[in-house]
Design a protein around this motif. Structure first.
Motif, PDB file in Angstrom:
ATOM      1  N   GLN A  62      -8.584   2.681   8.137  1.00 15.37           N
ATOM      2  CA  GLN A  62      -7.914   2.645   6.837  1.00 15.37           C
ATOM      3  C   GLN A  62      -6.812   3.698   6.688  1.00 15.37           C
ATOM      4  OE1 GLN A  62      -8.506  -0.526   6.057  1.00 15.37           O
ATOM      5  NE2 GLN A  62      -8.152   0.199   4.001  1.00 15.37           N
ATOM      6  N   PRO A  63      -7.094   4.973   6.939  1.00 12.78           N
ATOM      7  CA  PRO A  63      -6.006   5.941   6.776  1.00 12.78           C
ATOM      8  C   PRO A  63      -4.879   5.742   7.803  1.00 12.78           C
ATOM      9  CG  PRO A  63      -8.000   7.033   7.564  1.00 12.78           C
ATOM     10  CD  PRO A  63      -8.367   5.619   7.254  1.00 12.78           C
ATOM     11  N   ILE A  64      -5.235   5.300   8.994  1.00 12.91           N
ATOM     12  CA  ILE A  64      -4.203   5.076  10.020  1.00 12.91           C
ATOM     13  C   ILE A  64      -3.265   3.950   9.593  1.00 12.91           C
ATOM     14  CG2 ILE A  64      -3.803   4.303  12.409  1.00 12.91           C
ATOM     15  CD1 ILE A  64      -6.540   5.716  13.079  1.00 12.91           C
ATOM     16  N   THR A  65      -3.845   2.813   9.200  1.00 18.77           N
ATOM     17  CA  THR A  65      -2.995   1.698   8.786  1.00 18.77           C
ATOM     18  C   THR A  65      -2.305   1.987   7.457  1.00 18.77           C
ATOM     19  OG1 THR A  65      -4.891   0.554   7.774  1.00 18.77           O
ATOM     20  CG2 THR A  65      -4.312  -0.044  10.052  1.00 18.77           C
ATOM     21  N   GLY A  66      -2.981   2.719   6.573  1.00 19.98           N
ATOM     22  CA  GLY A  66      -2.365   3.063   5.283  1.00 19.98           C
ATOM     23  C   GLY A  66      -1.141   3.961   5.440  1.00 19.98           C
ATOM     24  N   VAL A  67      -1.280   4.992   6.252  1.00 25.24           N
ATOM     25  CA  VAL A  67      -0.133   5.889   6.485  1.00 25.24           C
ATOM     26  C   VAL A  67       0.978   5.146   7.218  1.00 25.24           C
ATOM     27  CG1 VAL A  67       0.621   7.951   7.762  1.00 25.24           C
ATOM     28  CG2 VAL A  67      -1.464   8.025   6.384  1.00 25.24           C
ATOM     29  N   TYR A  75       7.426   4.294   1.556  1.00 15.33           N
ATOM     30  CA  TYR A  75       6.766   4.986   0.454  1.00 15.33           C
ATOM     31  C   TYR A  75       6.545   6.436   0.846  1.00 15.33           C
ATOM     32  CZ  TYR A  75       5.416   0.485  -1.634  1.00 15.33           C
ATOM     33  OH  TYR A  75       5.417  -0.754  -2.199  1.00 15.33           O
ATOM     34  N   SER A  76       6.590   7.287  -0.145  1.00 13.82           N
ATOM     35  CA  SER A  76       6.211   8.675   0.069  1.00 13.82           C
ATOM     36  C   SER A  76       4.696   8.777  -0.091  1.00 13.82           C
ATOM     37  CB  SER A  76       6.888   9.577  -0.975  1.00 13.82           C
ATOM     38  OG  SER A  76       6.279  10.847  -0.988  1.00 13.82           O
ATOM     39  N   ARG A  80       2.372   8.626  -6.708  1.00 10.65           N
ATOM     40  CA  ARG A  80       1.151   8.862  -7.478  1.00 10.65           C
ATOM     41  C   ARG A  80       0.006   7.917  -7.088  1.00 10.65           C
ATOM     42  NH1 ARG A  80       1.437   8.749 -13.878  1.00 10.65           N
ATOM     43  NH2 ARG A  80       1.795   6.593 -13.353  1.00 10.65           N
ATOM     44  N   TRP A  81       0.287   6.648  -6.887  1.00  6.93           N
ATOM     45  CA  TRP A  81      -0.770   5.695  -6.559  1.00  6.93           C
ATOM     46  C   TRP A  81      -1.357   5.966  -5.176  1.00  6.93           C
ATOM     47  CZ3 TRP A  81      -0.714   2.047  -2.618  1.00  6.93           C
ATOM     48  CH2 TRP A  81       0.521   1.813  -1.998  1.00  6.93           C
ATOM     49  N   ILE A  82      -0.522   6.476  -4.265  1.00 10.96           N
ATOM     50  CA  ILE A  82      -1.035   6.812  -2.930  1.00 10.96           C
ATOM     51  C   ILE A  82      -1.887   8.074  -2.995  1.00 10.96           C
ATOM     52  CG2 ILE A  82      -0.388   7.524  -0.591  1.00 10.96           C
ATOM     53  CD1 ILE A  82       1.989   5.600  -0.780  1.00 10.96           C
ATOM     54  N   VAL A  83      -1.440   9.053  -3.763  1.00  8.73           N
ATOM     55  CA  VAL A  83      -2.228  10.283  -3.924  1.00  8.73           C
ATOM     56  C   VAL A  83      -3.594   9.951  -4.522  1.00  8.73           C
ATOM     57  CG1 VAL A  83      -2.383  12.480  -5.176  1.00  8.73           C
ATOM     58  CG2 VAL A  83      -0.237  11.825  -4.076  1.00  8.73           C
ATOM     59  N   ILE A 150      -3.263  -3.049  -4.805  1.00 11.73           N
ATOM     60  CA  ILE A 150      -2.708  -4.300  -5.319  1.00 11.73           C
ATOM     61  C   ILE A 150      -1.611  -4.050  -6.355  1.00 11.73           C
ATOM     62  CG2 ILE A 150      -3.239  -6.366  -6.704  1.00 11.73           C
ATOM     63  CD1 ILE A 150      -6.058  -6.260  -5.376  1.00 11.73           C
ATOM     64  N   THR A 151      -1.866  -3.139  -7.280  1.00 12.83           N
ATOM     65  CA  THR A 151      -0.942  -2.946  -8.401  1.00 12.83           C
ATOM     66  C   THR A 151       0.141  -1.918  -8.146  1.00 12.83           C
ATOM     67  OG1 THR A 151      -2.359  -1.269  -9.429  1.00 12.83           O
ATOM     68  CG2 THR A 151      -2.738  -3.592 -10.070  1.00 12.83           C
ATOM     69  N   ARG A 152      -0.139  -0.934  -7.300  1.00 16.51           N
ATOM     70  CA  ARG A 152       0.792   0.165  -7.019  1.00 16.51           C
ATOM     71  C   ARG A 152       1.479   0.672  -8.306  1.00 16.51           C
ATOM     72  NH1 ARG A 152       2.280  -3.331  -2.336  1.00 16.51           N
ATOM     73  NH2 ARG A 152       3.848  -4.154  -3.717  1.00 16.51           N
ATOM     74  N   PRO A 153       0.679   1.112  -9.278  1.00 17.70           N
ATOM     75  CA  PRO A 153       1.282   1.565 -10.529  1.00 17.70           C
ATOM     76  C   PRO A 153       2.147   2.811 -10.307  1.00 17.70           C
ATOM     77  CG  PRO A 153      -1.019   2.197 -10.451  1.00 17.70           C
ATOM     78  CD  PRO A 153      -0.764   1.340  -9.238  1.00 17.70           C
ATOM     79  N   VAL A 154       3.182   2.925 -11.080  1.00 13.83           N
ATOM     80  CA  VAL A 154       4.078   4.091 -10.953  1.00 13.83           C
ATOM     81  C   VAL A 154       3.780   5.157 -11.950  1.00 13.83           C
ATOM     82  CG1 VAL A 154       5.973   3.005  -9.789  1.00 13.83           C
ATOM     83  CG2 VAL A 154       5.809   2.820 -12.257  1.00 13.83           C
TER      84      VAL A 154
END
Length: 154
Positions: A62-67, A75-76, A80-83, A150-154
């Protein structure tokens, strides 16, 4: 093509985390409700294997594919949604690591009780209920991560 492979692996990993967690919880609860040490030992043995084969694999990927996805898309990691996803992932880990140990202990206790034809001892029940209640925040955190993905809220 790389994007879709990464996204596919990431979604499958999230699905495995959610599905394996729900399945393990269901089977352990059903076994526990029998009160039968032999049943609990057999199910706990399978649950421990499933956690190591499926959950551990997903926890690593998960963290490997996510990063990799964040980097590939641009994306940075400070979005916020990633943090929040990372924080919830760590929360999941804080509850999952002790749960794995508890499952191994419950397996040992139930196996010993079954071999000696004894009822499940109080220590088993204490571990079971601790394990059970640790599942709620871990499961909620995984659901939160999926919602954020899914939502990636800002």
């Amino acid at each position: 093509m790389i994007y879709f492979v990464l996204k596919f692996l990431h979604i499958v990993g999230a699905t495995v985390l959610l599905g394996t967690g729900a399945g393990i919880a269901f089977f352990m609860l059903v076994a526990h409700r029998t009160g039968n040490a032999t049943t609990v030992a057999a199910v706990a043995r399978i649950v421990v294997i499933a956690d190591f084969v499926f959950t551990t694999t997903a926890v690593i990927t998960q963290p490997i594919t996510g990063v990799a996805l964040a980097w590939y898309v641009g994306y940075s990691l400070w979005d916020r949604w990633i943090v929040w996803s990372i924080v919830l992932y760590l929360v999941t880990g804080v509850f999952w690591l002790p749960v794995v140990w508890m499952q191994m202990e419950m397996r040992k206790i139930a196996t010993d009780a079954a071999v000696n034809d004894e009822p499940l001892p109080p220590r088993y029940h204490t571990l079971f209920w601790t394990w059970f209640y640790c599942g709620f925040p871990a499961f909620a955190a995984v659901l939160g991560i999926i919602w954020l993905m899914i939502t990636r809220p800002v």
